[in-house]
Design a protein around this motif. Sequence first.
Motif, short mmCIF file in Angstrom:
data_model
loop_
_atom_site.label_atom_id
_atom_site.label_comp_id
_atom_site.label_asym_id
_atom_site.label_seq_id
_atom_site.Cartn_x
_atom_site.Cartn_y
_atom_site.Cartn_z
N UNK A 1 0.21 -1.18 0.29
CA UNK A 1 -0.26 0.29 0.13
C UNK A 1 0.94 0.41 0.29
N UNK A 2 1.66 1.22 0.85
CA UNK A 2 3.22 2.36 0.83
C UNK A 2 4.03 2.56 -0.73
N UNK A 3 3.62 2.11 -1.72
CA UNK A 3 4.74 1.83 -2.86
C UNK A 3 3.85 1.07 -3.84
N UNK A 4 2.34 2.34 -3.77
CA UNK A 4 1.31 1.74 -4.74
C UNK A 4 1.84 3.19 -5.47
N UNK A 5 1.53 2.91 -7.10
CA UNK A 5 1.70 4.04 -8.19
C UNK A 5 0.37 4.35 -8.69
N UNK A 6 -0.03 5.62 -8.95
CA UNK A 6 -1.16 5.52 -10.03
C UNK A 6 -1.35 4.38 -10.93
N UNK A 7 -0.44 3.93 -11.86
CA UNK A 7 -0.50 2.26 -12.35
C UNK A 7 -1.23 2.09 -11.83
N UNK A 8 -0.73 1.29 -10.31
CA UNK A 8 -1.57 0.81 -9.35
C UNK A 8 -3.05 0.86 -9.13
N UNK A 9 -3.51 2.01 -9.32
CA UNK A 9 -4.96 2.86 -9.25
C UNK A 9 -5.48 2.15 -10.70
N UNK A 10 -4.95 2.42 -11.45
CA UNK A 10 -4.99 2.34 -12.50
C UNK A 10 -5.80 0.60 -13.19
N UNK A 11 -5.25 -0.20 -13.16
CA UNK A 11 -5.37 -1.66 -12.81
C UNK A 11 -6.48 -2.05 -12.02
#
Length: 191
Positions: free
Chosen positions: A145-155
């Motif tokens: 969760x601490x290392x999530x990126x905008x790409x993770x959000x899009x996925x």
Amino acid sequence: MEKLRKEGAVLGIYLGLLVVVLTILPMYYYVSSKSFWTITAGSVITSFLLPLIVAIWFAFILRRKVGGYWSFRQAVTGIFMMLLVASVISTASGFIFEKFIEPDMREQYMRNMQNNTIEFMENAGVGAEQIDEQMAKLDEQIEAAANSTPLDTLKGFAVYIIVAFVLAMIFALISKRERPIFNRIENNEIG
């Protein structure tokens, strides 16, 4: 169909805003709660169960707004539009909240969850080895969760679009209501 999409989008805005409120506001309480059950059951109720119930209710409101009758295809179209708009609003708001407004909130929540889980497992008589395994899993989730990126959000959003379509089909089956045949004949709709 255009009216159906428009009405679905309007209800999607309301649903999306409700999901944002039901997700973010209780988080402030969950961060400091000392109850394992409040944190686990409360978050399921406020983030999943209540929005699901409201979405079903909105599906029936949507059907009423378009005349009280709709085919399966019309129902899927309107409900999917509603869920899609709601998910765009909740995903964007959640991302902005976590990255810019309260960047430490998720970690605080997960640390509190971890502490309450340890206490709950100890009170339940669970062995130290099992507790350590569970804590290692929670540490991995906190790190991810601490290392999530905008790409993770899009996925995650892409996956939710698929889930939203499946939910739209299920809600359409529940709320589908074909116009009675005698009304079609009177209105010269059968040809």
